[in-house]
Design an enzyme around this catalytic site. Structure first.
Site, short mmCIF file in Angstrom:
data_model
loop_
_atom_site.label_atom_id
_atom_site.label_comp_id
_atom_site.label_asym_id
_atom_site.label_seq_id
_atom_site.Cartn_x
_atom_site.Cartn_y
_atom_site.Cartn_z
N LYS A 286 -58.34 -12.25 -1.10
CA LYS A 286 -57.98 -10.85 -1.35
C LYS A 286 -58.60 -9.94 -0.30
CE LYS A 286 -55.53 -11.65 -5.08
NZ LYS A 286 -54.07 -11.47 -5.10
N TYR B 147 -60.96 -17.12 -3.90
CA TYR B 147 -60.12 -16.00 -4.37
C TYR B 147 -60.54 -14.69 -3.71
CZ TYR B 147 -57.72 -12.91 -7.71
OH TYR B 147 -56.92 -11.95 -8.29
N ASN C 150 -46.76 -10.54 -4.90
CA ASN C 150 -47.55 -10.61 -6.14
C ASN C 150 -48.09 -12.00 -6.45
OD1 ASN C 150 -48.23 -9.71 -9.07
ND2 ASN C 150 -46.83 -11.44 -9.33
N ASP D 59 -41.82 -21.77 -3.24
CA ASP D 59 -43.28 -21.77 -3.14
C ASP D 59 -43.62 -20.86 -1.95
OD1 ASP D 59 -45.91 -22.30 -2.34
OD2 ASP D 59 -45.78 -24.44 -2.81
N VAL D 60 -44.32 -19.75 -2.23
CA VAL D 60 -44.54 -18.75 -1.16
C VAL D 60 -45.43 -19.28 -0.03
CG1 VAL D 60 -44.17 -16.73 -2.64
CG2 VAL D 60 -46.50 -17.65 -2.36
P1 NAD Z 1 -50.06 -14.82 -13.50
O1 NAD Z 1 -50.70 -16.15 -13.41
O2 NAD Z 1 -49.31 -14.46 -14.73
O3 NAD Z 1 -49.09 -14.57 -12.26
C1 NAD Z 1 -49.16 -15.23 -11.03
C2 NAD Z 1 -47.78 -15.72 -10.71
O4 NAD Z 1 -47.78 -16.30 -9.40
C3 NAD Z 1 -47.32 -16.82 -11.69
O5 NAD Z 1 -46.03 -16.50 -12.18
C4 NAD Z 1 -47.30 -18.07 -10.84
O6 NAD Z 1 -46.33 -19.01 -11.25
C5 NAD Z 1 -46.98 -17.47 -9.48
N1 NAD Z 1 -47.30 -18.39 -8.39
C6 NAD Z 1 -48.43 -19.14 -8.24
N2 NAD Z 1 -48.32 -19.89 -7.13
C7 NAD Z 1 -47.12 -19.59 -6.56
C8 NAD Z 1 -46.45 -20.04 -5.40
N3 NAD Z 1 -46.99 -20.96 -4.59
N4 NAD Z 1 -45.24 -19.50 -5.11
C9 NAD Z 1 -44.66 -18.58 -5.93
N5 NAD Z 1 -45.25 -18.13 -7.04
C10 NAD Z 1 -46.47 -18.64 -7.36
O7 NAD Z 1 -51.24 -13.78 -13.24
P2 NAD Z 1 -51.18 -12.22 -12.88
O8 NAD Z 1 -52.44 -11.65 -13.39
O9 NAD Z 1 -49.90 -11.61 -13.29
O10 NAD Z 1 -51.30 -12.26 -11.28
C11 NAD Z 1 -50.43 -11.57 -10.42
C12 NAD Z 1 -51.20 -11.08 -9.21
O11 NAD Z 1 -52.15 -10.09 -9.63
C13 NAD Z 1 -52.00 -12.16 -8.50
O12 NAD Z 1 -51.89 -11.99 -7.10
C14 NAD Z 1 -53.41 -11.90 -8.95
O13 NAD Z 1 -54.37 -12.33 -8.02
C15 NAD Z 1 -53.40 -10.38 -9.06
N6 NAD Z 1 -54.45 -9.82 -9.90
C16 NAD Z 1 -54.49 -10.03 -11.25
C17 NAD Z 1 -55.50 -9.46 -11.99
C18 NAD Z 1 -55.60 -9.61 -13.48
O14 NAD Z 1 -56.61 -9.16 -14.05
N7 NAD Z 1 -54.63 -10.18 -14.15
C19 NAD Z 1 -56.51 -8.71 -11.37
C20 NAD Z 1 -56.44 -8.54 -9.99
C21 NAD Z 1 -55.42 -9.10 -9.26
#
Ligand code: NAD
Length: 273
Positions: free
Chosen positions: A175, A171, A98, A71-72
């Site tokens: 960010k 959120y 990420n 857990d990060v």
């Molecule tokens: P996602 O939910 O598929 O990925 C997020 C990952 O983070 C998941 O695998 C989850 O299990 C993991 N995670 C959550 N809490 C955690 C913890 N405490 N320790 C370790 N891992 C943990 O969604 P995504 O879209 O792939 O998101 C990845 C990143 O991209 C995030 O930081 C998100 O904010 C950012 N992001 C996504 C989008 C989008 O449109 N999808 C847009 C902007 C930013």
């Protein structure tokens, strides 16, 4: 100008750690880094089977990967994850921050727990991992056969580091914090030969935002916010990440690369306002 005219994979021999790599953008980044020649740690918080599937996909392509649960937002678990990575592969060269999540609510309904959870994972998690990576980069120094610098940190942020987002104050704040943390770390670490940058995705099709693109009606609404008129794919982010992790971006530090199809270009003005 010198040209790299060898056919070596661009990240050959480097060791990368991608947090939250068992799904979505993190999974795509991990696979792209592996295709570019890096060994990759697939960090995950829950769902070991999904993390293992990413490891196996990388191995099937001839790459090297291992899954580590942490857990990060937990200092002890982050420290243990870096210790295991370094014990197994000798060191680390690339960190991709990420992992992230949303817990949405209007301001007046948001609980302290919802606020704190998002800040703990999205912002403090990136701090804990960056600190652990930077400590290793500094004590090891530059290895010229691998890279021009001692290490690279890439923070996955969001267009909501500059676009306010009603109903998502936790959120957007996390960010916005990532943006300033990244620039401050970049300034502090540049003289020590460490590069720190961010990628801010726009709308990318992943599990975090399924409701925003799942139905044709929802997708049509979303496309109004995207001048490029397509929702992004995880690979759009992965390709940009490989470039920022490689020496091809050697003179780039402290920047945020918006990979968003123009979402940050005030799309409401696309007919002249
Ligand atoms: P996602 O939910 O598929 O990925 C997020 C990952 O983070 C998941 O695998 C989850 O299990 C993991 N995670 C959550 N809490 C955690 C913890 N405490 N320790 C370790 N891992 C943990 O969604 P995504 O879209 O792939 O998101 C990845 C990143 O991209 C995030 O930081 C998100 O904010 C950012 N992001 C996504 C989008 C989008 O449109 N999808 C847009 C902007 C930013």
């Amino acid at each position: 100008m010198t040209l790299n005219n060898t056919c070596e994979p661009i990240l050959k021999g480097q060791r990368a750690l991608v947090t939250g790599a068992s799904s979505g953008i993190g999974s795509a980044i991990a696979k792209a880094l592996a295709m570019a020649g890096a060994k990759v740690v697939i960090n995950y918080a829950g769902g070991a089977d999904r993390a293992q599937a990413v490891v196996e996909a990388i191995q099937a392509g001839g790459g090297e990967a291992m899954a580590i649960r942490a857990d990060v937002s937990r200092e002890d678990e982050v420290e243990a994850m870096f210790a295991q990575t370094i014990a197994t592969w000798g060191s680390i060269d690339i960190l991709i921050n990420n992992a992230g999540l949303q817990k949405d609510a209007p301001l007046v309904e948001m609980s302290l727990a919802e606020w704190q959870k998002v800040l703990d994972i999205n912002l403090t998690g990136q701090f804990l991992c960056s600190r652990a990576a930077a400590r290793e980069f500094l004590q090891r120094g530059v290895v010229p056969e691998l890279s021009n610098v001692a290490g690279k940190i890439i923070c996955i942020s969001s267009v909501h580091d500059i676009i306010p987002w009603a109903g998502h104050v936790n959120y957007a704040t996390s960010k916005g914090g990532v943006s300033m943390m990244m620039k401050t770390m970049a300034q502090e670490l540049a003289p020590r030969r460490i590069r720190v940058n961010a990628i801010s995705p726009g709308a990318i099709k992943t599990p975090i935002n399924t409701a925003a693109w799942m139905t044709p009606e929802a997708e049509a609404e979303l496309l109004k916010l995207i001048p490029a008129r397509r929702v992004g794919e995880p690979d759009d982010i992965a390709r940009a990440t490989v470039w920022l992790a490689s020496d091809d971006s050697d003179y780039v530090t402290g920047v945020t690369l918006y990979v968003d199809g123009g979402m940050t270009l005030y799309p409401g003005f696309d007919q002249g306002g």
